[in-house]
Design an enzyme around this catalytic site. Sequence first.
Site, PDB file in Angstrom:
ATOM      1  N   ASP A 178       0.415  -1.117  -0.112  1.00 23.72           N
ATOM      2  CA  ASP A 178      -0.287  -0.298   0.202  1.00 23.72           C
ATOM      3  C   ASP A 178       0.952   0.870   0.300  1.00 23.72           C
ATOM      4  O   ASP A 178      -0.038   2.172  -0.688  1.00 23.72           O
ATOM      5  CB  ASP A 178      -0.901   0.302   1.246  1.00 23.72           C
ATOM      6  CG  ASP A 178      -0.275   0.472   2.249  1.00 23.72           C
ATOM      7  OD1 ASP A 178       0.810  -0.005   2.590  1.00 23.72           O
ATOM      8  OD2 ASP A 178      -1.002   0.383   3.710  1.00 23.72           O
ATOM      9  N   TYR A 187      12.125   2.021   0.088  1.00 22.76           N
ATOM     10  CA  TYR A 187      11.214   0.501   0.254  1.00 22.76           C
ATOM     11  C   TYR A 187       9.928   0.491  -0.816  1.00 22.76           C
ATOM     12  O   TYR A 187       9.624   0.421  -1.620  1.00 22.76           O
ATOM     13  CB  TYR A 187      10.150   0.848   1.556  1.00 22.76           C
ATOM     14  CG  TYR A 187       9.451  -0.326   1.751  1.00 22.76           C
ATOM     15  CD1 TYR A 187       9.937  -2.174   1.543  1.00 22.76           C
ATOM     16  CD2 TYR A 187       7.779  -0.321   2.212  1.00 22.76           C
ATOM     17  CE1 TYR A 187       8.398  -2.464   1.511  1.00 22.76           C
ATOM     18  CE2 TYR A 187       6.968  -0.737   1.625  1.00 22.76           C
ATOM     19  CZ  TYR A 187       7.021  -2.509   2.205  1.00 22.76           C
ATOM     20  OH  TYR A 187       6.495  -3.412   1.771  1.00 22.76           O
TER      21      TYR A 187
HETATM   22  N1  NAP Z   1       3.858  -6.754   6.819  1.00 23.67           N
HETATM   23  C1  NAP Z   1       2.759  -5.791   6.464  1.00 23.67           C
HETATM   24  O1  NAP Z   1       2.077  -5.684   6.341  1.00 23.67           O
HETATM   25  C2  NAP Z   1       3.700  -5.874   4.575  1.00 23.67           C
HETATM   26  C3  NAP Z   1       2.717  -4.376   4.258  1.00 23.67           C
HETATM   27  C4  NAP Z   1       2.748  -4.581   3.043  1.00 23.67           C
HETATM   28  C5  NAP Z   1       3.653  -5.007   2.007  1.00 23.67           C
HETATM   29  N2  NAP Z   1       4.359  -5.673   2.452  1.00 23.67           N
HETATM   30  C6  NAP Z   1       4.978  -6.803   1.964  1.00 23.67           C
HETATM   31  O2  NAP Z   1       4.229  -8.534   2.216  1.00 23.67           O
HETATM   32  C7  NAP Z   1       5.524  -9.507   0.990  1.00 23.67           C
HETATM   33  C8  NAP Z   1       5.626 -10.624   2.919  1.00 23.67           C
HETATM   34  O3  NAP Z   1       6.043  -9.590   3.471  1.00 23.67           O
HETATM   35  P1  NAP Z   1       6.548  -9.375   5.359  1.00 23.67           P
HETATM   36  O4  NAP Z   1       6.009  -8.940   6.621  1.00 23.67           O
HETATM   37  O5  NAP Z   1       5.786 -11.081   5.187  1.00 23.67           O
HETATM   38  O6  NAP Z   1       8.294  -9.985   5.406  1.00 23.67           O
HETATM   39  P2  NAP Z   1       9.261 -10.260   6.505  1.00 23.67           P
HETATM   40  O7  NAP Z   1       8.279 -11.327   7.050  1.00 23.67           O
HETATM   41  O8  NAP Z   1       9.837  -9.580   6.240  1.00 23.67           O
HETATM   42  O9  NAP Z   1       9.548 -11.838   5.735  1.00 23.67           O
HETATM   43  C9  NAP Z   1      10.443 -11.859   4.571  1.00 23.67           C
HETATM   44  C10 NAP Z   1      10.546 -12.448   3.459  1.00 23.67           C
HETATM   45  O10 NAP Z   1      11.423 -12.098   2.623  1.00 23.67           O
HETATM   46  C11 NAP Z   1      12.942 -13.414   2.774  1.00 23.67           C
HETATM   47  N3  NAP Z   1      13.881 -13.386   2.337  1.00 23.67           N
HETATM   48  C12 NAP Z   1      14.120 -12.298   2.156  1.00 23.67           C
HETATM   49  N4  NAP Z   1      15.839 -11.779   2.002  1.00 23.67           N
HETATM   50  C13 NAP Z   1      15.548 -12.873   0.965  1.00 23.67           C
HETATM   51  C14 NAP Z   1      17.142 -13.818   0.197  1.00 23.67           C
HETATM   52  N5  NAP Z   1      17.966 -13.074  -0.524  1.00 23.67           N
HETATM   53  N6  NAP Z   1      16.866 -15.403   0.160  1.00 23.67           N
HETATM   54  C15 NAP Z   1      15.995 -15.888   0.335  1.00 23.67           C
HETATM   55  N7  NAP Z   1      14.963 -15.336   0.623  1.00 23.67           N
HETATM   56  C16 NAP Z   1      14.664 -13.625   1.339  1.00 23.67           C
HETATM   57  C17 NAP Z   1      12.847 -13.586   4.399  1.00 23.67           C
HETATM   58  O11 NAP Z   1      14.118 -14.716   5.150  1.00 23.67           O
HETATM   59  P3  NAP Z   1      14.237 -14.851   6.147  1.00 23.67           P
HETATM   60  O12 NAP Z   1      13.829 -15.578   7.352  1.00 23.67           O
HETATM   61  O13 NAP Z   1      15.334 -15.735   6.030  1.00 23.67           O
HETATM   62  O14 NAP Z   1      15.205 -13.340   6.449  1.00 23.67           O
HETATM   63  C18 NAP Z   1      11.057 -14.267   4.913  1.00 23.67           C
HETATM   64  O15 NAP Z   1      11.166 -14.830   4.277  1.00 23.67           O
HETATM   65  C19 NAP Z   1       6.342  -8.623   0.767  1.00 23.67           C
HETATM   66  O16 NAP Z   1       7.094  -7.919  -0.181  1.00 23.67           O
HETATM   67  C20 NAP Z   1       6.369  -6.860   1.503  1.00 23.67           C
HETATM   68  O17 NAP Z   1       6.929  -5.662   1.121  1.00 23.67           O
HETATM   69  C21 NAP Z   1       3.716  -6.175   3.840  1.00 23.67           C
END
Ligand code: NAP
Length: 306
Positions: free
Chosen positions: A111, A134
Amino acid sequence: MRLLITGSSGLLGLNLALDATRLHQVIGVDRDTLASVPFELIKADLLNPDAAYHIVSEAKPDAVIHCAALANVDTCETNPELAYQMNASLPARLADACARRQIRLIHISTDAVFDGQKDGAYIEGDSPNPQGVYAQTKLEGERAVLQINPMAIVARVNFYGWSLSGKRSLAEFFINNLSTGKNVNGFTDVLFCPMLVNRLSGVLLAMLERGLRGLYHVVGPQAMSKYQFGVEIARKFGLKESLISPQSVDKSSLTARRSHNLWLSTHKLSTDLDMTLPSFSTGLNEFYTQYQQGYPQKIRSYQQNS
Ligand SMILES: NC(=O)c1ccc[n+]([C@@H]2O[C@H](COP(=O)([O-])OP(=O)(O)OC[C@H]3O[C@@H](n4cnc5c(N)ncnc54)[C@H](OP(=O)(O)O)[C@@H]3O)[C@@H](O)[C@H]2O)c1
């Protein structure tokens, strides 16, 4: 369906993989973080330029849901090159790998691509204006995906839930602090539309099943301030809402600039899915039931050496 989920140790990826396992054959991608999960795992560092092609050819999925990202807004601000590699270059390679094999793809975006200046809810046709590294790199990622693979879905999301570390989501931040009697700030001037991550899983799978394509806002149907969200969490969990101080985000010490209004319209999504999206209170009730049933401990038990 054989479903390949990247970022399967992340807040979204892990909840989605666990939810999807009930109906589909799930293959998660992690960096050797997970243990004893009830789905297959492929180990890969997705920064490796061949990794996107490798995981797709190894898993031979029917669909990919790309949840891996550099999702910490402030880390992106201080590591712009890494943010670009993870949030823009990698999605482009994955979109290409899927297009070559005619594999369905959902790319997860945010968002936060909007500047928050609009008076009212943003629709998919509104022009983004990212405010930091970001948001800029996520916007580049979504544009690359749709250009390379027009059959893909790009989902702009916002969600909360229980995470592997126990401290990834905003809801966990409020619960962890309030339950130990700590004072926290809640931003009164950041509007967003939080959706329980497990409701988001259901909607993403429904989008795949319906054969949707293109850009969608996939958030909760109700906008609220981050302060109000904290108060709702405190009330549901019987915690002291007076520990949350209303504050302006402009007075915070956060590194990256935050948009004030991230109220996204879900009209296109609910129309195309022919579905009423779960209300905020439905999600919050489920989040609390998960807590009562020991789901947070179960999620944390999937961490290696937990
Ligand atoms: N959280 C929110 O409310 C929110 C809001 C808007 C959009 N989003 C989007 O939603 C998606 C998921 O977000 P999330 O909150 O679930 O993120 P998160 O908890 O930070 O998880 C990120 C994931 O990416 C993996 N990752 C990072 N670098 C990597 C690499 N080099 N190779 C392989 N895996 C890698 C991490 O693995 P490790 O565990 O090994 O680090 C983890 O599994 C993202 O696209 C984010 O931009 C999230």
